[in-house]
Write a protein that holds these residues in place. Structure first.
Motif, mmCIF file in Angstrom:
data_model
loop_
_atom_site.group_PDB
_atom_site.id
_atom_site.type_symbol
_atom_site.label_atom_id
_atom_site.label_comp_id
_atom_site.label_asym_id
_atom_site.label_seq_id
_atom_site.Cartn_x
_atom_site.Cartn_y
_atom_site.Cartn_z
ATOM 1 N N ALA A 108 0.787 -1.322 -0.226
ATOM 2 C CA ALA A 108 -0.241 0.415 -0.416
ATOM 3 C C ALA A 108 1.144 0.911 -0.362
ATOM 4 C CB ALA A 108 -0.964 -0.024 0.850
ATOM 5 N N GLU A 109 1.828 1.618 0.648
ATOM 6 C CA GLU A 109 2.738 2.279 0.525
ATOM 7 C C GLU A 109 3.668 2.978 -0.834
ATOM 8 O OE1 GLU A 109 4.407 2.091 5.441
ATOM 9 O OE2 GLU A 109 5.356 0.893 4.581
ATOM 10 N N SER A 110 3.856 1.462 -1.198
ATOM 11 C CA SER A 110 4.520 1.139 -2.637
ATOM 12 C C SER A 110 4.069 2.164 -3.163
ATOM 13 C CB SER A 110 5.093 0.241 -2.637
ATOM 14 O OG SER A 110 6.159 -0.646 -2.101
ATOM 15 N N THR A 111 2.763 1.663 -3.679
ATOM 16 C CA THR A 111 1.426 2.174 -4.338
ATOM 17 C C THR A 111 1.671 3.685 -4.467
ATOM 18 O OG1 THR A 111 0.035 0.821 -4.622
ATOM 19 C CG2 THR A 111 -0.876 2.290 -5.227
ATOM 20 N N ALA A 151 -3.583 -3.106 -3.421
ATOM 21 C CA ALA A 151 -2.405 -2.445 -3.842
ATOM 22 C C ALA A 151 -2.283 -2.465 -5.254
ATOM 23 C CB ALA A 151 -1.297 -2.679 -2.782
ATOM 24 N N VAL A 152 -2.259 -3.338 -5.865
ATOM 25 C CA VAL A 152 -2.252 -3.459 -7.040
ATOM 26 C C VAL A 152 -3.197 -3.286 -7.478
ATOM 27 C CG1 VAL A 152 -0.922 -4.870 -9.323
ATOM 28 C CG2 VAL A 152 0.260 -5.435 -6.846
ATOM 29 N N THR A 153 -4.367 -3.686 -7.516
ATOM 30 C CA THR A 153 -5.019 -3.120 -8.373
ATOM 31 C C THR A 153 -5.406 -1.298 -7.825
ATOM 32 O OG1 THR A 153 -6.530 -5.096 -7.502
ATOM 33 C CG2 THR A 153 -8.067 -3.435 -7.812
ATOM 34 N N ASP A 154 -5.138 -0.708 -6.823
ATOM 35 C CA ASP A 154 -5.526 0.484 -6.537
ATOM 36 C C ASP A 154 -4.736 1.403 -7.426
ATOM 37 O OD1 ASP A 154 -5.531 2.811 -5.071
ATOM 38 O OD2 ASP A 154 -4.420 2.110 -4.018
ATOM 39 N N LEU A 155 -3.304 0.924 -7.622
ATOM 40 C CA LEU A 155 -2.848 0.915 -8.702
ATOM 41 C C LEU A 155 -3.125 1.077 -10.168
ATOM 42 C CD1 LEU A 155 -0.016 2.833 -8.831
ATOM 43 C CD2 LEU A 155 1.396 0.634 -9.443
ATOM 44 N N GLY A 156 -3.185 0.110 -10.612
ATOM 45 C CA GLY A 156 -3.970 0.088 -11.496
ATOM 46 C C GLY A 156 -5.189 0.746 -12.527
ATOM 47 N N ALA A 157 -6.232 1.313 -10.931
ATOM 48 C CA ALA A 157 -7.091 1.985 -11.116
ATOM 49 C C ALA A 157 -7.172 3.071 -11.056
ATOM 50 C CB ALA A 157 -8.174 1.351 -10.466
#
Length: 323
Positions: free
Chosen positions: A176-179, A200-206
């Motif tokens: 989460a911090e990385s995103t 976390a990866v879904t959040d970045l992609g969206a």
């Protein structure tokens, strides 16, 4: 009031004390999971709820941790009773190697859950297309005490990079911090090992204005296996798993297990497995990876570490071909 005798008073006192006594005698089971941006945490929460509701006298709770390495250390220290863990971290723990040098832990598998996938996460804007492109970039290799960190170091070495010299900066952040750091322009890429999809990866992609990219690295698996043993294997994260992911990602995977110490009583292990296996549909409702907790996954080779004897007996009784 004349009927309120000493015997009645003692009986009433015992009745009032009974709930407190039962509560005091309840068995506490702390389950070590991982960071809140991964899969261990929500699955662990669901598991704790299932066990607490279905095993009389058991109160299960969830611990947020750095991940698999920390979990095996906590188990060895007696601070938790059960852990979610990657096989590679537990193999190191049993052998007393790497982070466990001189401090082996008698970890025993009770169930093989699902596959954890190494994800090298970046965006199209960084120009990173291969592992070699990470040189000179700002990266995060995972939270301290996580199996992500161990696996990231092994992948970096396998790809011919030096983790101490080849990056402009190397952080040790949670997913989460990385995103958030990528969104803020403070990070170019990060490593994260988990089930998919992970929040976390879904959040970045969206995120608006960001095109997610996952870096292929399956080609390095043979070299890594040659050094660290056959705990890793190549897999594919299909296109469309995450928002903006337009191509398959060829990556390195490792199995996840539920594990305990060799000293956990057989009857307790049996009860935990009976309830967990019987209520596995509830795990699938919490996260898609819960659907991958299946009978065919229960293999001795996949578990990586010795079975707890009660778990081995349980899976054989279910018809699993442990191999």
């Amino acid at each position: 009031m004349t009927g309120f005798t000493r015997r009645t008073a003692l009986a009433l006192g015992a009745a009032l004390a009974a709930p407190r006594l039962a509560h005091a005698q309840a068995t506490q089971l702390a389950i070590a999971t991982g960071t809140t941006g991964g899969v261990y945490y929500p699955l662990g929460g669901a598991l704790a709820n299932i066990l607490s509701r279905n095993i009389p006298g058991l109160s299960a709770t969830v611990e947020v941790t750095g991940g698999s390495v920390a979990n095996n250390q906590l188990l060895g220290a007696g601070r938790v009773g059960m852990i979610f863990t990657q096989v590679d971290a537990s193999v190191d723990a049993v052998r007393g190697e790497d982070r466990f040098r001189g401090r082996p832990v008698k970890v025993r598998a009770i169930a093989v859950l699902y596959t954890n996938r190494m994800q090298v996460v970046t965006t199209a804007a960084t120009g990173i297309n291969t592992m070699a492109d990470l040189k000179g970039k700002r990266v995060s290799t995972g939270a301290p005490g996580s199996a992500t960190e161990v696996m990231a170091f092994r992948l970096i070495e396998g790809a011919g990079l030096d983790r101490e010299k080849d990056f402009r900066a190397r952080e040790r952040l949670s997913p989460a911090e990385s995103t958030n750091a990528i969104k803020d322009g403070k990070l170019d890429a990060y490593f994260f090992v988990s089930g998919v999809p992970t929040s976390a990866v879904t959040d970045l992609g969206a995120s608006p204005g960001i095109t997610l990219k996952l870096v292929d690295h399956a080609e390095f698996v043979p070299k890594i296996v040659a050094k660290h043993g056959p705990v890793y294997f190549p897999e594919v994260i299909p296109a469309g798993t995450y928002p903006g992911q337009t191509t398959d990602n060829h990556q390195m995977s490792v199995a996840n297990i539920l594990a305990v110490l060799d000293t956990m009583p057989d009857e307790q292990v049996k009860k935990i497995l009976e309830v967990t296996w019987g209520k596995r549909a509830e795990l699938a409702q919490v996260h898609a990876e819960g659907r991958n907790f299946t009978l065919d996954k229960q293999k001795t080779a996949a578990a990586g570490v010795p079975w707890h004897p009660a778990a081995e007996a349980f899976w054989k009784a279910q018809g699993a071909q442990l191999g």
